[in-house]
Design an enzyme around this catalytic site. Structure first.
Site, PDB file in Angstrom:
ATOM      1  N   HIS A  14      31.398 142.115 -13.719  1.00  0.00           N
ATOM      2  CA  HIS A  14      30.890 141.377 -14.903  1.00  0.00           C
ATOM      3  C   HIS A  14      31.870 140.250 -15.219  1.00  0.00           C
ATOM      4  O   HIS A  14      32.954 140.485 -15.746  1.00  0.00           O
ATOM      5  CB  HIS A  14      30.762 142.315 -16.113  1.00  0.00           C
ATOM      6  CG  HIS A  14      30.161 141.641 -17.312  1.00  0.00           C
ATOM      7  ND1 HIS A  14      29.011 142.081 -17.913  1.00  0.00           N
ATOM      8  CD2 HIS A  14      30.542 140.542 -18.015  1.00  0.00           C
ATOM      9  CE1 HIS A  14      28.718 141.300 -18.934  1.00  0.00           C
ATOM     10  NE2 HIS A  14      29.644 140.349 -19.016  1.00  0.00           N
ATOM     11  N   HIS A  16      32.344 135.908 -16.426  1.00  0.00           N
ATOM     12  CA  HIS A  16      31.879 134.579 -16.836  1.00  0.00           C
ATOM     13  C   HIS A  16      32.788 133.535 -16.196  1.00  0.00           C
ATOM     14  O   HIS A  16      33.985 133.524 -16.474  1.00  0.00           O
ATOM     15  CB  HIS A  16      31.922 134.434 -18.361  1.00  0.00           C
ATOM     16  CG  HIS A  16      31.075 135.453 -19.057  1.00  0.00           C
ATOM     17  ND1 HIS A  16      29.758 135.221 -19.390  1.00  0.00           N
ATOM     18  CD2 HIS A  16      31.348 136.722 -19.446  1.00  0.00           C
ATOM     19  CE1 HIS A  16      29.255 136.307 -19.975  1.00  0.00           C
ATOM     20  NE2 HIS A  16      30.200 137.234 -20.014  1.00  0.00           N
ATOM     21  N   LEU A  17      32.198 132.662 -15.382  1.00  0.00           N
ATOM     22  CA  LEU A  17      33.004 131.638 -14.696  1.00  0.00           C
ATOM     23  C   LEU A  17      32.826 130.256 -15.297  1.00  0.00           C
ATOM     24  O   LEU A  17      33.561 129.336 -14.946  1.00  0.00           O
ATOM     25  CB  LEU A  17      32.646 131.596 -13.208  1.00  0.00           C
ATOM     26  CG  LEU A  17      33.259 132.706 -12.348  1.00  0.00           C
ATOM     27  CD1 LEU A  17      32.700 132.636 -10.924  1.00  0.00           C
ATOM     28  CD2 LEU A  17      34.777 132.627 -12.334  1.00  0.00           C
ATOM     29  N   ARG A  18      31.814 130.080 -16.170  1.00  0.00           N
ATOM     30  CA  ARG A  18      31.522 128.755 -16.753  1.00  0.00           C
ATOM     31  C   ARG A  18      31.219 127.748 -15.642  1.00  0.00           C
ATOM     32  O   ARG A  18      30.800 128.109 -14.564  1.00  0.00           O
ATOM     33  CB  ARG A  18      32.671 128.272 -17.665  1.00  0.00           C
ATOM     34  CG  ARG A  18      33.214 129.313 -18.637  1.00  0.00           C
ATOM     35  CD  ARG A  18      32.164 129.916 -19.549  1.00  0.00           C
ATOM     36  NE  ARG A  18      32.786 130.688 -20.638  1.00  0.00           N
ATOM     37  CZ  ARG A  18      32.174 131.668 -21.279  1.00  0.00           C
ATOM     38  NH1 ARG A  18      30.943 132.024 -20.954  1.00  0.00           N
ATOM     39  NH2 ARG A  18      32.779 132.305 -22.258  1.00  0.00           N
ATOM     40  N   ASN A  42      25.046 132.911 -18.344  1.00  0.00           N
ATOM     41  CA  ASN A  42      24.875 132.310 -19.671  1.00  0.00           C
ATOM     42  C   ASN A  42      25.543 130.946 -19.774  1.00  0.00           C
ATOM     43  O   ASN A  42      26.355 130.698 -20.663  1.00  0.00           O
ATOM     44  CB  ASN A  42      25.353 133.270 -20.780  1.00  0.00           C
ATOM     45  CG  ASN A  42      26.823 133.624 -20.691  1.00  0.00           C
ATOM     46  OD1 ASN A  42      27.417 133.590 -19.616  1.00  0.00           O
ATOM     47  ND2 ASN A  42      27.422 133.967 -21.818  1.00  0.00           N
ATOM     48  N   LYS A 100      20.160 139.656 -15.743  1.00  0.00           N
ATOM     49  CA  LYS A 100      20.925 139.921 -16.958  1.00  0.00           C
ATOM     50  C   LYS A 100      20.031 139.790 -18.189  1.00  0.00           C
ATOM     51  O   LYS A 100      19.364 138.766 -18.378  1.00  0.00           O
ATOM     52  CB  LYS A 100      22.084 138.914 -17.058  1.00  0.00           C
ATOM     53  CG  LYS A 100      22.960 139.092 -18.290  1.00  0.00           C
ATOM     54  CD  LYS A 100      23.700 140.420 -18.259  1.00  0.00           C
ATOM     55  CE  LYS A 100      24.267 140.780 -19.618  1.00  0.00           C
ATOM     56  NZ  LYS A 100      25.685 140.529 -19.727  1.00  0.00           N
ATOM     57  N   HIS A 137      23.230 143.606 -21.877  1.00  0.00           N
ATOM     58  CA  HIS A 137      24.130 143.442 -23.021  1.00  0.00           C
ATOM     59  C   HIS A 137      23.562 144.375 -24.088  1.00  0.00           C
ATOM     60  O   HIS A 137      22.558 144.053 -24.728  1.00  0.00           O
ATOM     61  CB  HIS A 137      24.179 141.991 -23.506  1.00  0.00           C
ATOM     62  CG  HIS A 137      25.176 141.821 -24.611  1.00  0.00           C
ATOM     63  ND1 HIS A 137      26.382 141.190 -24.433  1.00  0.00           N
ATOM     64  CD2 HIS A 137      25.168 142.267 -25.899  1.00  0.00           C
ATOM     65  CE1 HIS A 137      27.082 141.247 -25.575  1.00  0.00           C
ATOM     66  NE2 HIS A 137      26.350 141.890 -26.478  1.00  0.00           N
ATOM     67  N   HIS A 175      29.909 146.378 -20.172  1.00  0.00           N
ATOM     68  CA  HIS A 175      31.021 146.411 -21.143  1.00  0.00           C
ATOM     69  C   HIS A 175      30.810 147.451 -22.247  1.00  0.00           C
ATOM     70  O   HIS A 175      30.708 147.101 -23.421  1.00  0.00           O
ATOM     71  CB  HIS A 175      31.318 145.023 -21.735  1.00  0.00           C
ATOM     72  CG  HIS A 175      30.141 144.177 -22.105  1.00  0.00           C
ATOM     73  ND1 HIS A 175      29.126 144.621 -22.903  1.00  0.00           N
ATOM     74  CD2 HIS A 175      29.820 142.905 -21.774  1.00  0.00           C
ATOM     75  CE1 HIS A 175      28.243 143.655 -23.060  1.00  0.00           C
ATOM     76  NE2 HIS A 175      28.638 142.616 -22.382  1.00  0.00           N
ATOM     77  N   LEU A 221      32.505 140.321 -27.780  1.00  0.00           N
ATOM     78  CA  LEU A 221      31.321 141.132 -28.055  1.00  0.00           C
ATOM     79  C   LEU A 221      30.950 141.931 -26.819  1.00  0.00           C
ATOM     80  O   LEU A 221      30.968 141.358 -25.728  1.00  0.00           O
ATOM     81  CB  LEU A 221      30.152 140.238 -28.497  1.00  0.00           C
ATOM     82  CG  LEU A 221      30.324 139.631 -29.891  1.00  0.00           C
ATOM     83  CD1 LEU A 221      29.240 138.590 -30.171  1.00  0.00           C
ATOM     84  CD2 LEU A 221      30.303 140.715 -30.970  1.00  0.00           C
ATOM     85  N   ASP A 249      34.446 141.270 -17.934  1.00  0.00           N
ATOM     86  CA  ASP A 249      33.863 140.424 -18.982  1.00  0.00           C
ATOM     87  C   ASP A 249      34.802 139.281 -19.345  1.00  0.00           C
ATOM     88  O   ASP A 249      34.815 138.825 -20.490  1.00  0.00           O
ATOM     89  CB  ASP A 249      33.474 141.241 -20.228  1.00  0.00           C
ATOM     90  CG  ASP A 249      32.548 140.467 -21.162  1.00  0.00           C
ATOM     91  OD1 ASP A 249      31.934 139.481 -20.705  1.00  0.00           O
ATOM     92  OD2 ASP A 249      32.446 140.855 -22.341  1.00  0.00           O
ATOM     93  N   HIS A 253      37.162 130.671 -23.400  1.00  0.00           N
ATOM     94  CA  HIS A 253      36.813 129.639 -24.390  1.00  0.00           C
ATOM     95  C   HIS A 253      38.106 128.886 -24.693  1.00  0.00           C
ATOM     96  O   HIS A 253      39.165 129.523 -24.818  1.00  0.00           O
ATOM     97  CB  HIS A 253      36.319 130.269 -25.702  1.00  0.00           C
ATOM     98  CG  HIS A 253      35.013 130.991 -25.578  1.00  0.00           C
ATOM     99  ND1 HIS A 253      33.797 130.344 -25.645  1.00  0.00           N
ATOM    100  CD2 HIS A 253      34.728 132.291 -25.384  1.00  0.00           C
ATOM    101  CE1 HIS A 253      32.811 131.225 -25.514  1.00  0.00           C
ATOM    102  NE2 HIS A 253      33.348 132.418 -25.350  1.00  0.00           N
ATOM    103  N   ALA A 265      33.144 134.266 -29.487  1.00  0.00           N
ATOM    104  CA  ALA A 265      33.404 135.594 -28.932  1.00  0.00           C
ATOM    105  C   ALA A 265      33.696 135.472 -27.446  1.00  0.00           C
ATOM    106  O   ALA A 265      32.961 134.800 -26.729  1.00  0.00           O
ATOM    107  CB  ALA A 265      32.195 136.488 -29.147  1.00  0.00           C
TER     108      ALA A 265
HETATM  109  C1  NCD Z   1      30.710 136.330 -23.552  1.00  0.00           C
HETATM  110  C2  NCD Z   1      30.797 134.823 -23.354  1.00  0.00           C
HETATM  111  O1  NCD Z   1      31.644 134.181 -23.990  1.00  0.00           O
HETATM  112  O2  NCD Z   1      30.056 134.292 -22.519  1.00  0.00           O
HETATM  113  N1  NCD Z   1      31.434 136.689 -24.731  1.00  0.00           N
HETATM  114  C3  NCD Z   1      31.938 137.910 -25.034  1.00  0.00           C
HETATM  115  O3  NCD Z   1      32.448 138.091 -26.134  1.00  0.00           O
HETATM  116  N2  NCD Z   1      31.913 138.910 -24.174  1.00  0.00           N
HETATM  117  C4  NCD Z   1      29.282 136.750 -23.603  1.00  0.00           C
HETATM  118  C5  NCD Z   1      29.086 138.250 -23.484  1.00  0.00           C
HETATM  119  O4  NCD Z   1      29.272 138.829 -22.410  1.00  0.00           O
HETATM  120  O5  NCD Z   1      28.758 138.883 -24.491  1.00  0.00           O
HETATM  121 ZN    ZN Z   2      29.954 139.153 -20.660  1.00  0.00          ZN
END
Ligand code: NCD
Ligand code: ZN
Length: 354
Positions: A14, A16-18, A42, A100, A137, A175, A221, A249, A253, A265
């Site tokens: 899990h 997030h690579l943006r 996302n 997802k 989620h 998560h 989150l 996860d 940011h 988050a």
């Molecule tokens: C994630 C995000 O910033 O993309 N944020 C987080 O708090 N985990 C989104 C997610 O997985 O809920």
């Molecule tokens: Zn996530």
């Protein structure tokens, strides 16, 4: 005392690579240690079509540093009106590894998510038929539900009916943060329900968000929970139970977006996740089970082979920098930044050259 542990190379189920500059900055922290990652969709706009996922995968592969062998596994962002045929085609063509589901409004960039489970029943039917996993989620978005209860309420109101209505659908509860979620996963013996666990939910309880002031870098989150939940997560993660596996996860940011009147988050833990997991397993006297959690249980759930090569962790203090610089002067604060952690990955990757 074990000071060195060598395990099959782990995967991050899990992540997030943006995109763009942030992708280029954060990816080496993952690709230097992990063989594969399940990449969250996302982005803005979300990765909701086969073509968008194919193009995103190509941008990720182009950003992998020379010498790293890393395979991004792509996910489809499920919307109310996602055509089942799009999911089927993406799965058949080897582009989508999973789907997802964000309840609409549950978290960062979830506004195109699902507003009503009934709307995605045709997509879920199709996924069940072709063996395509659903990644959840798992938080209720009912505004009347307390933020700390959102996961437990989701289990009752959404997960249980889903498991009943789609008895062969493969589901990963992403998560997990509560004793209740750990228990739901443990009580399923069908082999089609799994869960990922982050380093922050194993190392910290919700007090961390409010220690001598408000700590935005501990805000993610689902939100950190009470100590009894943390202890339940440690228990299942370190038990060797194949239904639980590593998913960081990691969610970067920029500092300014978190240190704000309305902070985002997400915790960027890619640089320290493995050291953090090793610390937790070590404290629990379960270093011999780290490999199952990090490198074996995930591939087994997804029907893949474990990675062939290995990764070594060393018990040696690691000073974590306070910032990871982004091009243009912004920075991201990494999880545990500014502190010293008792484990490190060998060989350590040099800091990014920004
Ligand atoms: C994630 C995000 O910033 O993309 N944020 C987080 O708090 N985990 C989104 C997610 O997985 O809920
Ligand atoms: Zn996530």
């Amino acid at each position: 005392m074990t000071d060195l542990i060598t395990i099959r190379r782990p995967d991050d189920w899990h992540l997030h690579l943006r995109d763009g500059d942030v992708l280029a900055t954060v990816l080496p922290y993952t690709s230097g240690s992990f063989g594969r990652a399940m990449v969250m969709p996302n982005l803005q706009p979300p990765v909701a079509t086969v073509e968008a996922a194919r193009a995103y995968r190509a941008r990720i592969l182009a950003a992998v540093p020379a010498g790293d062998r890393f395979m991004p596994l792509m996910t489809a962002y499920l919307c109310d009106h996602t055509p089942p045929d799009e999911l089927r085609r993406g799965h058949e063509e080897g582009v989508f590894s999973a789907v997802k589901l964000y309840p609409s409004g549950a978290t960062t960039h979830s506004e195109f998510g699902v507003t009503d489970m009934a709307k995605v029943a045709p997509a879920l039917e199709c996924m069940q038929a072709i063996g395509m996993p659903l990644l959840l989620h798992g938080e209720s978005t009912d505004p009347a539900v307390d933020v700390f209860d959102r996961e437990a309420v989701f289990l009752e109101r959404t997960l249980q009916p889903l498991l009943r209505d789609f008895p062969a659908l493969k589901v990963v509860l992403e998560h997990i943060t509560t004793e209740e979620a750990a228990q739901v996963v443990r009580s399923d013996h069908s082999g089609r329900l799994g869960a990922t666990i982050t380093p922050q939910h194993l190392l910290f309880n919700r007090n961390a968000i409010f220690t001598q002031g408000i700590r935005p870098h501990f805000y993610c989150l689902p939100i950190l929970k009470r100590e009894r939940h943390r202890l339940a997560l440690i228990q299942v993660a370190t038990s060797g139970d194949a239904r639980f596996f590593l998913g960081t996860d990691s969610a970067p940011h920029a500092r300014a977006l978190k240190e704000s009147a309305c902070g985002c988050a997400g915790i960027f833990n890619a640089p320290t996740a493995l050291a953090a997991y090793a610390t937790v397993f070590d404290q629990a006297g379960a270093l011999d089970r780290l490999e199952a959690f990090a490198s074996l249980n995930g591939p087994r759930f997804y029907g893949l082979s474990p990675n062939e090569d290995t990764l070594t962790l060393l018990r040696a203090p690691q000073a974590v920098p306070d910032n990871v610089a982004l091009p243009g002067g912004a920075a991201i604060h990494p999880f545990l930044g500014g502190s010293t952690v008792p484990w490190q990955v060998r060989p350590a990757r040099p800091a990014a050259p920004h």
